[in-house]
Design a protein around this motif. Structure first.
Motif, short mmCIF file in Angstrom:
data_model
loop_
_atom_site.label_atom_id
_atom_site.label_comp_id
_atom_site.label_asym_id
_atom_site.label_seq_id
_atom_site.Cartn_x
_atom_site.Cartn_y
_atom_site.Cartn_z
N LEU A 236 0.83 -1.21 0.00
CA LEU A 236 0.00 0.00 0.00
C LEU A 236 0.86 1.25 0.00
O LEU A 236 1.85 1.34 0.74
N VAL A 237 0.46 2.22 -0.82
CA VAL A 237 1.06 3.56 -0.80
C VAL A 237 -0.06 4.53 -0.46
O VAL A 237 -1.01 4.68 -1.22
N LEU A 238 0.03 5.15 0.72
CA LEU A 238 -1.03 6.04 1.21
C LEU A 238 -0.52 7.47 1.18
O LEU A 238 0.44 7.81 1.86
N HIS A 239 -1.19 8.30 0.39
CA HIS A 239 -0.77 9.69 0.24
C HIS A 239 -1.72 10.63 0.98
O HIS A 239 -2.93 10.40 1.02
N ASP A 240 -1.15 11.66 1.58
CA ASP A 240 -1.93 12.73 2.17
C ASP A 240 -2.88 12.17 3.23
O ASP A 240 -2.46 11.45 4.12
N SER A 241 -4.17 12.48 3.15
CA SER A 241 -5.13 12.05 4.17
C SER A 241 -5.59 10.61 4.01
O SER A 241 -6.47 10.16 4.75
N ALA A 242 -5.01 9.85 3.07
CA ALA A 242 -5.43 8.47 2.86
C ALA A 242 -5.10 7.58 4.05
O ALA A 242 -5.74 6.54 4.24
N LEU A 243 -4.12 7.94 4.87
CA LEU A 243 -3.78 7.14 6.04
C LEU A 243 -4.97 7.00 6.97
O LEU A 243 -5.30 5.91 7.43
N GLY A 244 -5.61 8.13 7.29
CA GLY A 244 -6.77 8.07 8.17
C GLY A 244 -7.92 7.28 7.57
O GLY A 244 -8.68 6.64 8.29
N LEU A 245 -8.04 7.31 6.24
CA LEU A 245 -9.13 6.58 5.59
C LEU A 245 -8.86 5.08 5.53
O LEU A 245 -9.78 4.28 5.67
N ALA A 246 -7.60 4.69 5.29
CA ALA A 246 -7.28 3.28 5.06
C ALA A 246 -6.76 2.56 6.29
O ALA A 246 -6.53 1.35 6.23
N SER A 247 -6.56 3.25 7.39
CA SER A 247 -5.95 2.63 8.57
C SER A 247 -6.77 1.45 9.10
O SER A 247 -6.20 0.44 9.54
N ASN A 248 -8.09 1.55 9.08
CA ASN A 248 -8.92 0.46 9.57
C ASN A 248 -8.73 -0.81 8.76
O ASN A 248 -8.64 -1.91 9.31
N TRP A 249 -8.68 -0.66 7.43
CA TRP A 249 -8.54 -1.84 6.58
C TRP A 249 -7.18 -2.51 6.82
O TRP A 249 -7.09 -3.73 6.87
N VAL A 250 -6.13 -1.73 6.98
CA VAL A 250 -4.81 -2.29 7.24
C VAL A 250 -4.81 -3.06 8.55
O VAL A 250 -4.26 -4.17 8.65
N SER A 251 -5.44 -2.50 9.58
CA SER A 251 -5.49 -3.16 10.88
C SER A 251 -6.26 -4.48 10.82
O SER A 251 -5.94 -5.44 11.53
N GLU A 252 -7.27 -4.53 9.97
CA GLU A 252 -8.11 -5.72 9.88
C GLU A 252 -7.55 -6.77 8.93
O GLU A 252 -7.98 -7.93 8.97
N ASN A 253 -6.60 -6.40 8.07
CA ASN A 253 -6.10 -7.34 7.07
C ASN A 253 -4.56 -7.34 6.99
O ASN A 253 -3.99 -7.23 5.90
N PRO A 254 -3.86 -7.44 8.12
CA PRO A 254 -2.39 -7.38 8.07
C PRO A 254 -1.77 -8.55 7.32
O PRO A 254 -0.65 -8.44 6.82
N GLN A 255 -2.49 -9.68 7.23
CA GLN A 255 -1.92 -10.87 6.60
C GLN A 255 -1.76 -10.73 5.10
O GLN A 255 -0.98 -11.47 4.48
N ILE A 256 -2.45 -9.79 4.46
CA ILE A 256 -2.32 -9.62 3.01
C ILE A 256 -1.68 -8.27 2.66
O ILE A 256 -1.74 -7.85 1.50
N VAL A 257 -1.10 -7.60 3.65
CA VAL A 257 -0.40 -6.34 3.41
C VAL A 257 1.08 -6.60 3.39
O VAL A 257 1.68 -6.98 4.41
#
Length: 459
Positions: A236-257
């Motif tokens: 994943l490459v998260l730019h600008d405010s995308a971190l706050g938007l995508a943080s939940n998905w990363v936390s829920e799916n660490p096995q495929i990141v």
């Protein structure tokens, strides 16, 4: 005496005149009302016909045909997929741009609010040249993805539909019931029967509602996009405010990141979207390239060409884009704690990289140091661009991403074991019973890849 007599006669002849005028004024009173009522209905008809003609020039097809060639080319090079943002709602279309071999390492770029995949078109080309399969998404409400959805039926009583919409509903019901129905209701109640109009019109009210994204909605979108495009495991490459938007998905799916790269990421977007909520100011900023260009150069990037600024303005303005990003801004978690997030058990083992601007303000340099302290295990590098480096420094940005990804173990995924079809199992049983080793070898090998027998590892 003769003079007095004439005066008395004149008085007698003039005295009956005033009583004769009263019944005339009373008999003429209904006509002005119907005249003005008819005039108002006619003007309303003219206004709504004009509005309908004007709206035909803002439909998606007309909007697309009015785009400059680079934007139309970007759309032609990408594709749309269906996703469901919220349970119970109809699917919407999400636009994605891809570049590179599908057998290479996969990088998904998620933009911040107010941007789109168009901003990363050159970055995708640079990643392709370095052997990376890059994908950039337009989050719903941004770019070429759907920015609004059709809502059928009335909402809560407190829903605001606007003055023009209310007048239009009144006018539509008068057309359906007739002008005398409205007049009769006014005579009986002394007021326009608006409550009756609301009750009758609510069931068939249709409106466009802007799509607003929070972290939960973004997680659903990312999950469906990654599944549809078969991107897992993904970098994943998260730019600008995308971190706050995508943080939940990363936390829920660490096995495929595979990894997370943050590019000038902050809780709030670089573009001050809150000003687009202010009447008049928003019209000036989104209506003229000069005003929007000044805003971008002040807060986001000083190196962007005028044509690129114009493209971002068009995408942000068209098809309810402003309403969508302003609504999403309100749903952002402005209290997001990056240190707490990175220290969680789910995130702790994910390789991370931070790419930060070294040409920004002193405040932005301090923000970079704060992020570096919150992510002590992350690789920290700086680039020579502004907070939107993807336009002028796409090669530099792609170089940092590809170098970081190449240093990690090659992504592998385990093929899930599926039930063997009955006819295939029958062939395998017959081959085993017959004792023909050569036949058994080919029967098994012929279906290994197709049906996922065993626990084969594939890249």
């Amino acid at each position: 005496m003769a003079i007095l007599t004439e005066a008395e006669d004149e008085t007698k002849t003039q005295s009956p005149t005033p009583p004769e005028n009263k019944p005339q004024s009373q008999s003429q009173s209904p006509f002005p009302f119907w005249f003005y009522f008819t005039l108002i209905v006619s003007l309303a008809t003219l206004i709504f016909v004009s509005l309908s003609l004007f709206s035909t020039h803002n439909d998606p097809r007309s909007w697309f045909l009015s785009l400059p060639p680079p934007l139309r080319q970007h759309y032609s090079d990408g594709r749309t997929i269906k996703v469901q943002v919220n349970p119970g709602e109809s699917p919407i279309e999400v636009f994605v741009a891809e570049s590179g071999s599908i057998h290479a390492e996969k990088v998904l770029i998620v933009h911040g609010l107010g941007l789109s995949s168009y901003a990363f078109r050159e970055t995708l080309k640079s990643l392709d040249s370095k052997g990376i399969h890059g994908v950039a998404i337009d989050l719903p409400g941004n770019g070429f993805s759907d920015k609004s959805r059709l809502v059928i039926g009335g909402g809560d009583d407190g829903d605001e539909i606007g003055f023009v919409a209310r007048v239009k509903e009144v006018y539509g019901l008068i057309q359906e019931k007739g002008v005398f129905w409205a007049f009769d209701q006014m005579i009986e109640t002394g007021d326009l029967p608006y409550e009756e109009i609301i009750r009758l019109q609510k069931s068939k009210r249709t409106s466009l509602k802007a799509i607003e994204l929070g972290s939960e909605e973004t997680a659903r979108v990312l999950g469906q996009v990654i599944d549809t495009l078969n991107l897992a495991p993904v970098h994943l490459v998260l730019h600008d405010s995308a971190l706050g938007l995508a943080s939940n998905w990363v936390s829920e799916n660490p096995q495929i990141v595979g990894s997370v790269t943050l590019v000038d990421s902050s809780v709030s977007p670089a573009l001050p979207l809150w000003v687009l909520h202010i009447p008049l100011i928003r019209e000036v900023l989104l209506g003229f390239t000069f005003g929007f260009g000044k805003l971008v150069s002040l807060r986001c990037s000083k190196e962007m060409a005028l044509s690129e600024i114009e493209a971002h303005r068009i995408l942000l303005r068209g098809r309810s884009g402003r309403e969508a990003v302003v609504g999403s801004l309100k749903k952002l978690n402005h209290s997001f704690d990056i240190a707490q997030w990175s220290g969680s058990d789910e995130i702790n083992g994910i390789p991370m990289q931070v790419i930060w601007s070294r040409g920004g303000s002193q405040e932005w340099d301090e923000e970079g140091r704060r992020v570096a302290e919150a992510l002590p295990k992350a690789k920290f590098v700086t680039h020579s661009g502004s907070r939107w480096p993807q336009e002028s420094k796409s090669g530099e940005l792609a170089g940092y991403i590809s170098e970081f990804v190449s240093l990690l173990p090659r992504s592998i995924k385990r093929v899930s074991e599926e039930p063997i079809p009955e006819n295939v199992q029958k062939l395998l049983d017959e081959a085993k019973a017959g004792g023909d080793h050569h036949h058994h070898h080919h029967a098994h090998a012929g279906y290994t890849d197709a049906y996922g027998l065993g626990e084969e590892l594939t890249t």
